[in-house]
Design an enzyme around this catalytic site. Structure first.
Site, mmCIF file in Angstrom:
data_model
loop_
_atom_site.group_PDB
_atom_site.id
_atom_site.type_symbol
_atom_site.label_atom_id
_atom_site.label_comp_id
_atom_site.label_asym_id
_atom_site.label_seq_id
_atom_site.Cartn_x
_atom_site.Cartn_y
_atom_site.Cartn_z
ATOM 1 N N GLY A 186 0.820 -1.010 0.054
ATOM 2 C CA GLY A 186 -0.067 -0.039 -0.203
ATOM 3 C C GLY A 186 0.894 1.119 0.090
ATOM 4 O O GLY A 186 1.875 1.346 0.426
ATOM 5 N N GLU A 231 -2.446 -0.727 2.911
ATOM 6 C CA GLU A 231 -1.724 -2.021 3.034
ATOM 7 C C GLU A 231 -3.054 -3.198 3.524
ATOM 8 O O GLU A 231 -2.747 -4.217 2.773
ATOM 9 C CB GLU A 231 -0.893 -1.891 4.502
ATOM 10 C CG GLU A 231 0.393 -1.105 4.245
ATOM 11 C CD GLU A 231 1.423 -1.744 3.240
ATOM 12 O OE1 GLU A 231 1.312 -2.898 2.750
ATOM 13 O OE2 GLU A 231 2.463 -1.287 3.419
ATOM 14 N N ASP A 279 4.984 -6.261 3.418
ATOM 15 C CA ASP A 279 5.882 -5.752 4.152
ATOM 16 C C ASP A 279 5.452 -4.867 5.279
ATOM 17 O O ASP A 279 6.322 -4.232 5.934
ATOM 18 C CB ASP A 279 6.850 -4.839 3.214
ATOM 19 C CG ASP A 279 6.226 -3.636 2.781
ATOM 20 O OD1 ASP A 279 4.878 -3.334 3.042
ATOM 21 O OD2 ASP A 279 6.570 -2.992 1.634
#
Length: 267
Positions: A104, A143, A169
């Site tokens: 994101g 995200e 991540d």
């Protein structure tokens, strides 16, 4: 002077979720019954972090769980091989049929947010996705949205018999969906202090989807902006989605040449 050692830590290189865990209970949930799981205990957090970064080749794993049948070997792709296109530096010991990277982006934060996703099949870059623009989004909502879309694709891939791993991540996103959401749900989607959680409109359906798939999909944390191709491409797609103000989650129709995608600029 020797470094002071803390509590024992556990590294999971291959399992339902990869990373470093502080208790055996957490570690065992990731590896128990998981085909070809790779993990090891270390006397300190520092040693665990170093071993996780090196991969299982840098430290002999404590145990390798045996595959119960030939079908399990097939599900994990047989012999360990590195994907041809996506360097699986965050999970080097095992190959999955489908590798999904999600990310994101939001600038400023809060502000224009977008989500991106990259799909590799048999080590070959197959699909790029972008969108879910939110003019008042945050890094976390972007995200979470990307992770939700990755789970949706994972569900489709699993249905066709593929083994699947999702790379993300965002430790917040992974923890929120795979660890914390269960407790939040029991408390009526509230935190331990009684406060309502943030982003329930994304977390609730994403957690429900994860619960259906968790026994069949691997979740891996990848270090962001560290040169991992899939992560870099997902990040660029997320920025592109925000820049294009694309509200839908859309398959990218431009060139899939990695160098060209990475040249896409903001604005």
């Amino acid at each position: 002077m020797a470094a002071r050692k803390g509590p024992k830590s556990y590294v999971v290189w291959v399992g339902r979720q990869t990373g470093i865990f502080s208790t055996w209970d957490e570690c065992s949930r990731q590896v128990k019954g998981y085909p070809k799981a790779l993990y090891k205990s270390f006397p300190s957090r520092e040693e665990a972090e170093a071993a996780f970064a090196k991969g299982p080749g840098g430290a002999a794993p404590a145990r390798k769980t045996r595959t119960a049948s030939a079908s399990a070997t097939k599900a994990t792709g047989g012999a360990a091989r590195r994907p041809k296109t996506a360097p699986a530096r965050d999970e080097p010991a095992q190959r999955f049929d489908t590798e999904i990277y999600c990310d994101g982006a939001c600038e400023p934060n809060p502000g224009d947010a977008g989500s991106g996703m990259v799909v590799y099949r048999e080590g070959v870059l197959a699909e790029l996705w972008y969108g879910l623009h939110n003019p008042q989004g945050t890094n976390n909502t972007a995200e979470l949205n990307a992770f939700h879309q990755a789970l949706r694709v994972a569900e489709q891939e699993i249905a066709r018999g593929a083994s699947v791993r999702i790379h993300c991540d965002s430790t917040y996103t992974i923890n929120a969906i795979t660890k914390w959401a269960g407790g939040w749900k029991k408390r009526g989607w509230k935190k331990a202090d009684g406060q309502a959680i943030k982003n329930p409109e994304i977390i609730q359906p994403t957690h429900a989807l994860y619960e259906r798939l968790k026994a069949k999909v691997a979740i891996a944390h990848v270090k962001g902006h560290a040169g991992v191709e899939g992560n870099e491409l997902a990040d660029r797609m997320a920025m592109y989605g925000a820049d294009q103000r694309e509200s839908a989650f859309t398959r990218y129709q431009g060139s899939h040449a990695v160098a060209e995608v990475l040249k896409l600029k903001r604005g």
